[in-house]
Design an enzyme around this catalytic site. Structure first.
Site, PDB file in Angstrom:
ATOM      1  N   GLY A  84       0.827  -1.203   0.000  1.00 20.18           N
ATOM      2  CA  GLY A  84       0.000   0.000   0.000  1.00 20.18           C
ATOM      3  C   GLY A  84       0.859   1.248   0.000  1.00 20.18           C
ATOM      4  O   GLY A  84       2.040   1.213   0.378  1.00 20.18           O
ATOM      5  N   TYR A 147      -7.109   7.273  -0.051  1.00 16.46           N
ATOM      6  CA  TYR A 147      -6.655   6.146   0.782  1.00 16.46           C
ATOM      7  C   TYR A 147      -7.839   5.514   1.530  1.00 16.46           C
ATOM      8  O   TYR A 147      -7.989   4.287   1.558  1.00 16.46           O
ATOM      9  CB  TYR A 147      -5.601   6.673   1.756  1.00 16.46           C
TER      10      TYR A 147
HETATM   11  P1  NDP Z   1       5.734   0.579   3.945  1.00 17.26           P
HETATM   12  O1  NDP Z   1       5.717   1.837   3.144  1.00 17.26           O
HETATM   13  O2  NDP Z   1       6.663   0.463   5.091  1.00 17.26           O
HETATM   14  O3  NDP Z   1       6.008  -0.677   2.953  1.00 17.26           O
HETATM   15  C1  NDP Z   1       5.231  -0.820   1.815  1.00 17.26           C
HETATM   16  C2  NDP Z   1       5.592  -2.092   1.097  1.00 17.26           C
HETATM   17  O4  NDP Z   1       4.703  -2.237  -0.022  1.00 17.26           O
HETATM   18  C3  NDP Z   1       7.002  -2.082   0.487  1.00 17.26           C
HETATM   19  O5  NDP Z   1       7.526  -3.401   0.517  1.00 17.26           O
HETATM   20  C4  NDP Z   1       6.762  -1.627  -0.932  1.00 17.26           C
HETATM   21  O6  NDP Z   1       7.765  -2.027  -1.862  1.00 17.26           O
HETATM   22  C5  NDP Z   1       5.461  -2.349  -1.234  1.00 17.26           C
HETATM   23  N1  NDP Z   1       4.715  -1.746  -2.341  1.00 17.26           N
HETATM   24  C6  NDP Z   1       4.197  -0.499  -2.411  1.00 17.26           C
HETATM   25  N2  NDP Z   1       3.617  -0.305  -3.606  1.00 17.26           N
HETATM   26  C7  NDP Z   1       3.775  -1.468  -4.310  1.00 17.26           C
HETATM   27  C8  NDP Z   1       3.419  -1.882  -5.624  1.00 17.26           C
HETATM   28  N3  NDP Z   1       2.759  -1.082  -6.454  1.00 17.26           N
HETATM   29  N4  NDP Z   1       3.755  -3.134  -6.012  1.00 17.26           N
HETATM   30  C9  NDP Z   1       4.421  -3.982  -5.182  1.00 17.26           C
HETATM   31  N5  NDP Z   1       4.781  -3.632  -3.923  1.00 17.26           N
HETATM   32  C10 NDP Z   1       4.467  -2.391  -3.499  1.00 17.26           C
HETATM   33  O7  NDP Z   1       4.214   0.352   4.382  1.00 17.26           O
HETATM   34  P2  NDP Z   1       3.609  -0.189   5.782  1.00 17.26           P
HETATM   35  O8  NDP Z   1       4.317  -1.420   6.173  1.00 17.26           O
HETATM   36  O9  NDP Z   1       3.507   0.928   6.718  1.00 17.26           O
HETATM   37  O10 NDP Z   1       2.113  -0.542   5.322  1.00 17.26           O
HETATM   38  C11 NDP Z   1       1.743  -1.834   4.893  1.00 17.26           C
HETATM   39  C12 NDP Z   1       0.248  -1.872   4.698  1.00 17.26           C
HETATM   40  O11 NDP Z   1      -0.398  -1.554   5.923  1.00 17.26           O
HETATM   41  C13 NDP Z   1      -0.257  -0.864   3.665  1.00 17.26           C
HETATM   42  O12 NDP Z   1      -1.320  -1.411   2.926  1.00 17.26           O
HETATM   43  C14 NDP Z   1      -0.758   0.270   4.525  1.00 17.26           C
HETATM   44  O13 NDP Z   1      -1.738   1.029   3.870  1.00 17.26           O
HETATM   45  C15 NDP Z   1      -1.313  -0.485   5.712  1.00 17.26           C
HETATM   46  N6  NDP Z   1      -1.415   0.295   6.925  1.00 17.26           N
HETATM   47  C16 NDP Z   1      -0.303   0.868   7.494  1.00 17.26           C
HETATM   48  C17 NDP Z   1      -0.420   1.600   8.641  1.00 17.26           C
HETATM   49  C18 NDP Z   1       0.782   2.234   9.296  1.00 17.26           C
HETATM   50  O14 NDP Z   1       0.584   2.999  10.237  1.00 17.26           O
HETATM   51  N7  NDP Z   1       1.999   1.954   8.876  1.00 17.26           N
HETATM   52  C19 NDP Z   1      -1.720   1.801   9.290  1.00 17.26           C
HETATM   53  C20 NDP Z   1      -2.815   1.142   8.625  1.00 17.26           C
HETATM   54  C21 NDP Z   1      -2.649   0.429   7.489  1.00 17.26           C
HETATM   55  P3  NDP Z   1       9.139  -1.129  -1.977  1.00 17.26           P
HETATM   56  O15 NDP Z   1       9.939  -1.504  -0.753  1.00 17.26           O
HETATM   57  O16 NDP Z   1       9.752  -1.582  -3.251  1.00 17.26           O
HETATM   58  O17 NDP Z   1       8.736   0.304  -1.969  1.00 17.26           O
END
Ligand code: NDP
Length: 239
Positions: A84, A147
């Site tokens: 995401g 979002y």
């Molecule tokens: P991060 O930004 O830390 O990590 C995101 C990960 O998703 C990375 O591995 C990134 O790859 C990958 N990614 C993003 N876009 C794509 C794409 N188009 N194709 C393939 N891989 C992709 O995110 P978080 O760990 O914080 O969040 C994880 C999930 O949890 C998300 O869906 C987020 O919306 C949700 N969430 C997070 C919260 C928070 O407070 N952190 C709260 C609520 C929900 P790369 O490393 O190559 O960029």
């Protein structure tokens, strides 16, 4: 039998913790990432979890990516749709690119990935899909019409696919994390961060590991009666 799990965005943040939790639980795990190859390679070296690079917003890339994973690791029994992004902005300043990037990455990906694994899961009579939504998909948030819409959409998708898979032992659940301490939060200004923490009854951000623990619980063979549900992990911030 060793089951195979695929985690999108499985190399950083919450996804990384999920990959590690599933590996520790004995699953064969693969992790998908988009562009941060340094982080992915470091993750792979540290964990031996194979990493795969493609854009989960791209339906055809998901088709060939899933085929590659299945050739290397075996049929995917467990899918964690975690990847995401955010592109925040008030709607009156949001452009179409901000809207569609978030919709395609956060919601489109859930279709793109699930579509390519669901037939195999139904045929084999086993599947576990866990979709990572967000507290802001439940309650809304300033600057996040894109979002919040995508994350709320995940909840409807989850319930509908849960109904479709119920007789085939394919469960589909969502987790709605509150604010967790990952790179995604790094762009939040310090003052806003402090205000967020003040609004969380337990008085701190969540950890990626706390979310991963729930994923591991839901994907177990023994979790077959849990489907179509949304699990809030938010320190009591939204009830
Ligand atoms: P991060 O930004 O830390 O990590 C995101 C990960 O998703 C990375 O591995 C990134 O790859 C990958 N990614 C993003 N876009 C794509 C794409 N188009 N194709 C393939 N891989 C992709 O995110 P978080 O760990 O914080 O969040 C994880 C999930 O949890 C998300 O869906 C987020 O919306 C949700 N969430 C997070 C919260 C928070 O407070 N952190 C709260 C609520 C929900 P790369 O490393 O190559 O960029």
């Amino acid at each position: 039998m060793t089951r195979t799990a695929l985690v999108t965005g499985g190399t950083r943040g919450i996804g990384k913790a999920v990959s590690l939790a599933l590996q520790a639980a004995g699953y064969r795990v693969g992790a998908v990432y988009r562009s941060n190859t340094d982080a992915a390679q470091t993750f792979q070296k540290m964990t031996s979890v194979p990493v795969f690079q493609w854009d989960v917003a791209d339906f055809e890339a998901c088709r060939s990516g899933v085929a590659q994973v299945e050739q290397q690791l075996g049929p995917i029994d467990i899918l964690v749709n975690n990847a995401g992004i955010t592109r925040d902005g008030f709607l009156h300043k949001m452009d179409a690119d901000q809207w569609w990037r978030v919709m395609n990455t956060n919601l489109g990906s859930v279709f793109n990935m699930s579509r390519h694994v669901i037939e195999g899961m139904r045929e084999r009579g086993f599947g576990r899909i866990v979709n990572i939504s967000s507290i802001n998909g439940e309650k809304g948030q300033l600057g996040q019409t894109n979002y919040a819409a995508a994350k709320a959409g995940i909840l409807g998708f989850t319930k509908s696919l849960a109904l479709e898979g119920a007789r085939k032992n394919v469960t589909v659940n969502a987790i709605a994390p509150g604010y967790c301490d990952t790179d995604m939060m790094a762009s939040v200004p310090e003052q806003t961060l402090q205000a967020i923490i003040a609004s969380i009854p337990v008085g701190r951000l969540g950890t990626a590991e706390e979310v991963a623990r729930m994923v591991a619980f839901l994907v177990a063979d023994e979790a077959g009666f849990i489907t179509g549900a949304t699990f809030d992990i938010n320190g009591g911030q939204h009830m």
